[in-house]
Design a protein around this motif. Structure first.
Motif, mmCIF file in Angstrom:
data_model
loop_
_atom_site.group_PDB
_atom_site.id
_atom_site.type_symbol
_atom_site.label_atom_id
_atom_site.label_comp_id
_atom_site.label_asym_id
_atom_site.label_seq_id
_atom_site.Cartn_x
_atom_site.Cartn_y
_atom_site.Cartn_z
ATOM 1 N N ALA B 140 14.174 1.230 8.913
ATOM 2 C CA ALA B 140 13.660 0.741 10.200
ATOM 3 C C ALA B 140 12.717 -0.437 10.018
ATOM 4 C CB ALA B 140 12.954 1.866 10.947
ATOM 5 N N GLY B 141 12.533 -0.877 8.771
ATOM 6 C CA GLY B 141 11.734 -2.073 8.515
ATOM 7 C C GLY B 141 10.243 -1.857 8.593
ATOM 8 N N LEU B 142 9.798 -0.610 8.439
ATOM 9 C CA LEU B 142 8.357 -0.348 8.527
ATOM 10 C C LEU B 142 7.676 -0.608 7.191
ATOM 11 C CD1 LEU B 142 8.697 2.861 10.640
ATOM 12 C CD2 LEU B 142 7.624 0.751 11.377
ATOM 13 N N LYS B 143 6.386 -0.910 7.289
ATOM 14 C CA LYS B 143 5.603 -1.142 6.077
ATOM 15 C C LYS B 143 5.306 0.179 5.398
ATOM 16 C CE LYS B 143 2.601 -5.150 6.608
ATOM 17 N NZ LYS B 143 1.187 -5.485 6.834
ATOM 18 N N MET B 144 5.699 0.295 4.126
ATOM 19 C CA MET B 144 5.443 1.531 3.378
ATOM 20 C C MET B 144 5.026 1.146 1.976
ATOM 21 S SD MET B 144 9.001 3.357 4.278
ATOM 22 C CE MET B 144 8.750 5.044 3.761
ATOM 23 N N LYS B 145 4.105 1.933 1.387
ATOM 24 C CA LYS B 145 3.754 1.563 0.021
ATOM 25 C C LYS B 145 4.738 2.131 -0.993
ATOM 26 C CE LYS B 145 -0.013 4.862 0.011
ATOM 27 N NZ LYS B 145 -1.420 5.091 -0.155
ATOM 28 N N ASP B 146 5.488 3.135 -0.589
ATOM 29 C CA ASP B 146 6.499 3.688 -1.491
ATOM 30 C C ASP B 146 7.431 4.600 -0.706
ATOM 31 O OD1 ASP B 146 7.862 4.140 -3.786
ATOM 32 O OD2 ASP B 146 6.165 4.914 -4.920
ATOM 33 N N LEU B 147 8.517 4.998 -1.344
ATOM 34 C CA LEU B 147 9.358 6.032 -0.747
ATOM 35 C C LEU B 147 8.797 7.391 -1.153
ATOM 36 C CD1 LEU B 147 12.916 4.627 -1.522
ATOM 37 C CD2 LEU B 147 11.658 4.452 0.604
ATOM 38 N N ILE B 179 7.776 20.537 -2.965
ATOM 39 C CA ILE B 179 6.831 19.449 -3.185
ATOM 40 C C ILE B 179 7.420 18.135 -2.678
ATOM 41 C CG2 ILE B 179 5.706 20.472 -5.196
ATOM 42 C CD1 ILE B 179 7.376 18.515 -6.917
ATOM 43 N N ALA B 180 6.530 17.234 -2.282
ATOM 44 C CA ALA B 180 6.936 15.852 -1.988
ATOM 45 C C ALA B 180 6.091 14.959 -2.869
ATOM 46 C CB ALA B 180 6.725 15.532 -0.520
ATOM 47 N N PHE B 181 6.726 13.942 -3.440
ATOM 48 C CA PHE B 181 6.090 13.159 -4.493
ATOM 49 C C PHE B 181 6.143 11.668 -4.161
ATOM 50 C CE2 PHE B 181 6.564 11.340 -8.941
ATOM 51 C CZ PHE B 181 5.217 11.509 -9.270
ATOM 52 N N ILE B 182 5.017 10.984 -4.386
ATOM 53 C CA ILE B 182 4.977 9.525 -4.211
ATOM 54 C C ILE B 182 4.928 8.910 -5.610
ATOM 55 C CG2 ILE B 182 3.755 7.606 -3.131
ATOM 56 C CD1 ILE B 182 2.366 9.750 -1.356
ATOM 57 N N PRO B 183 6.026 8.371 -6.112
ATOM 58 C CA PRO B 183 6.100 7.962 -7.522
ATOM 59 C C PRO B 183 5.057 6.922 -7.938
ATOM 60 C CG PRO B 183 8.280 7.964 -6.538
ATOM 61 C CD PRO B 183 7.312 8.189 -5.430
ATOM 62 N N SER B 184 4.895 5.846 -7.150
ATOM 63 C CA SER B 184 4.024 4.763 -7.619
ATOM 64 C C SER B 184 2.563 5.202 -7.677
ATOM 65 C CB SER B 184 4.169 3.540 -6.727
ATOM 66 O OG SER B 184 3.622 3.804 -5.459
ATOM 67 N N GLU B 185 2.203 6.218 -6.912
ATOM 68 C CA GLU B 185 0.821 6.692 -6.904
ATOM 69 C C GLU B 185 0.627 7.872 -7.844
ATOM 70 O OE1 GLU B 185 -1.362 6.272 -3.339
ATOM 71 O OE2 GLU B 185 -0.747 4.332 -4.131
ATOM 72 N N ASP B 186 1.751 8.460 -8.272
ATOM 73 C CA ASP B 186 1.727 9.702 -9.034
ATOM 74 C C ASP B 186 0.949 10.776 -8.287
ATOM 75 O OD1 ASP B 186 2.356 11.378 -11.095
ATOM 76 O OD2 ASP B 186 0.598 10.847 -12.299
ATOM 77 N N LYS B 187 1.242 10.904 -6.999
ATOM 78 C CA LYS B 187 0.537 11.877 -6.168
ATOM 79 C C LYS B 187 1.531 12.713 -5.379
ATOM 80 C CE LYS B 187 -3.822 9.556 -5.365
ATOM 81 N NZ LYS B 187 -4.483 8.560 -4.540
ATOM 82 N N GLU B 207 4.931 19.777 -12.920
ATOM 83 C CA GLU B 207 5.276 18.735 -13.893
ATOM 84 C C GLU B 207 6.781 18.481 -13.900
ATOM 85 O OE1 GLU B 207 4.183 15.855 -15.461
ATOM 86 O OE2 GLU B 207 2.547 17.198 -14.853
ATOM 87 N N ILE B 208 7.558 19.570 -13.922
ATOM 88 C CA ILE B 208 9.018 19.423 -13.903
ATOM 89 C C ILE B 208 9.463 18.834 -12.568
ATOM 90 C CG2 ILE B 208 11.211 20.659 -14.033
ATOM 91 C CD1 ILE B 208 9.752 22.730 -15.805
ATOM 92 N N GLY B 209 8.851 19.321 -11.501
ATOM 93 C CA GLY B 209 9.197 18.843 -10.156
ATOM 94 C C GLY B 209 9.034 17.351 -10.023
ATOM 95 N N LYS B 210 7.940 16.829 -10.570
ATOM 96 C CA LYS B 210 7.693 15.385 -10.487
ATOM 97 C C LYS B 210 8.799 14.613 -11.181
ATOM 98 C CE LYS B 210 2.647 15.310 -10.389
ATOM 99 N NZ LYS B 210 1.483 14.922 -11.210
ATOM 100 N N GLN B 211 9.196 15.103 -12.367
ATOM 101 C CA GLN B 211 10.262 14.433 -13.114
ATOM 102 C C GLN B 211 11.555 14.388 -12.300
ATOM 103 O OE1 GLN B 211 9.779 12.790 -15.845
ATOM 104 N NE2 GLN B 211 7.638 13.461 -15.723
ATOM 105 N N LYS B 212 11.847 15.520 -11.666
ATOM 106 C CA LYS B 212 13.094 15.607 -10.904
ATOM 107 C C LYS B 212 13.030 14.719 -9.664
ATOM 108 C CE LYS B 212 15.124 18.324 -13.669
ATOM 109 N NZ LYS B 212 16.324 17.880 -14.404
#
Lengths: 238, 233
Positions: B140-147, B179-187, B207-212
């Motif tokens: 939708a073209g919105l500003k987001m810092k990451d997926l 879990i929901a993960f924001i990769p670029s923030e590692d959060k 830890e495993i969840g983040k990798q997946k």
């Protein structure tokens, strides 16, 4: 640390994509800096301008800007003006003073000038931080639109539909004989012979869907020639 | 000891994923995300004007999510159409896990509507919904810092399971950790826990969840780029 581009110019980027790393690069529109990296904050096409990274959007709704010429619809008549729908998240107000040079008596019936559902071309004169918008009807080409048809296109493709110095839109105009007005807010008004209007709609939709392909002008010219039988004289560039 | 999964997956194997962007032409942004037999179709509308007016925020635009399971989507009984306590809660949690990446400062008093429709469900619906919604918001073209990527970790009979399905979650009673993960923030932007686990196991699960989630992130990015690559040809 060595400056390095991670994504090539003209590639598609997605929010969060790392475009470049190193302090030698600068974030432009649609990008931001995180530590020493430049990241994308929008979906679009990357445009590298020297060491500035910019993103040209491919999607998104219209965000009103000052001096944009837009096509609007009257949605309400106010105490001393009219409220317009701009095909965006915000509506605009046209004051009496900006509507006409005529003197309007106090308490006069404003629907004499604009009725609800009227379509007009107007220009945005002011946008506040809270997105309160003023428009004007005084200026060349700003008027009420009668007849014709209105189509919606992607706002981000409007520059392509207009073309360089209006080359694309005048080519379609010449071929079909239709009157076309393209609003920056993604509304296009078309008026002409009914069958020519249909061709015009097709041509505009074609430009919209293939906006980023090379050689689009020739393609549209070929399409218009086939449909109308008129040889399209290419609008000469300076 | 290795646990037997009904779909013959390994413990750390995710269900086959499918993602596509731009599936609903009339929406401002749309996407579908499928993990195994769970499929979420998301449409995004806006930013547009917000009513009722008291919900408006003059400082920034707001995000409004609607989670809905279709009547025929479930495993057993027909899902009663319309909102429920559960759907309301999940709508809120999808909203909260997405708002942290969205920048709506440019849209005061406006709203972005996100409609999450589940046509087929086999556990992990909120996660599929979040994955699809984050793609649709980008579309939708919105500003987001990451997926945002999301998935559900599980713990059953002393074993860590990845991306659990409804057999493991509902029938065999695995501990469920979406879990929901924001990769670029590692959060993490979503963390829920339904069941019992020790602290050590939980940390391991995350830890495993983040990798997946990083793998899901790649699928999402590819799908977004694909939509426009086809057009650019």
């Amino acid at each position: 640390m060595v400056d390095k581009m991670l994504i090539k110019d003209k590639e598609i980027v997605v929010p969060g994509d790392k475009i470049a790393s190193g302090m030698g690069f600068l974030p432009g529109r649609g990008t931001f800096r995180k530590n020493s990296d430049i990241l994308a904050e929008k979906l679009g096409i990357l445009n590298v301008d020297g060491n500035v990274m910019k993103i040209v959007s491919l999607s998104g709704v219209y965000l009103p800007k000052v001096n944009d010429r837009v096509i609007a619809k009257v949605i309400d008549v106010l105490m001393s003006g009219w409220r317009f729908d701009l095909n965006s998240a915000y509506s605009a107000v046209l004051s009496m003073k900006e509507a006409t040079s005529e003197f309007i008596q106090k308490g006069a019936d404003l629907t004499k000038y604009f009725q609800i559902n009227d379509i007009v071309v107007c220009k945005i004169t002011n946008v506040t931080s809270q997105k309160l918008i003023d428009v004007t009807m005084s200026g060349p080409g700003l008027r009420k639109l009668r007849g014709g048809r209105l189509i919606k296109v992607n706002t981000n493709k409007v520059p392509r539909i207009i073309g360089k110095e209006g080359s694309m839109v005048s080519m379609i105009k010449n071929a079909t004989g239709c009157n076309i007005i393209v609003g920056q807010n993604g509304l296009v008004w078309i008026d002409g012979e009914p069958d020519k209007e249909v061709i015009t709609v097709k041509a505009v939709k074609m430009v919209e869907s293939e906006a980023h392909t090379a050689g689009l002008t020739d393609k549209v010219a070929a399409f218009l020639e086939k449909e109308t039988g008129v040889k399209t004289a290419k609008v000469n560039k300076k | 000891m290795t646990i037997k999964r009904i779909d013959k997956r390994k413990a750390d194997e995710m269900r086959p994923m499918k993602a596509e962007v731009g599936v609903i032409p009339s929406a401002d942004g749309s996407a579908v995300f499928q993990a195994g037999n769970t499929r979420a179709i998301v449409s995004v509308f806006g930013p547009h004007d917000l009513h009722p007016k008291f919900l408006q925020n003059p400082e920034r635009g707001i995000l409004r999510c609607h989670y809905n399971m279709m009547p025929f989507s479930g495993h057993g009984d027909r899902v009663r159409p319309g909102g429920s306590r559960r759907s309301k809660e999940i709508s809120m949690l999808i909203e909260k896990s997405l708002i942290s990446v969205l920048d709506l400062e440019n849209f005061p008093n406006a709203v972005v509507d996100v409609f999450v429709e589940l046509t087929e469900t086999d556990a992990g619906t909120r996660c599929a919904g979040i994955c699809a919604a984050s793609m649709a918001l980008a579309d939708a073209g919105l500003k987001m810092k990451d997926l945002v990527s999301a998935m559900s970790m599980g713990y059953l009979d002393g074993e860590i399971l990845v991306d659990i399905n409804s057999d493991e979650d509902c029938d065999r009673g695995a501990t469920d950790v979406p879990i929901a993960f924001i990769p670029s923030e590692d959060k993490l932007s979503l963390l829920q826990l339904d069941g019992d686990v020790s602290k050590e196991i939980l940390l391991k699960l995350l830890e495993i969840g983040k990798q997946k989630c990083l793998e899901i992130d790649q699928v999402q990015r590819k799908a977004l780029k694909n939509k426009f690559k086809e057009r650019l040809k």
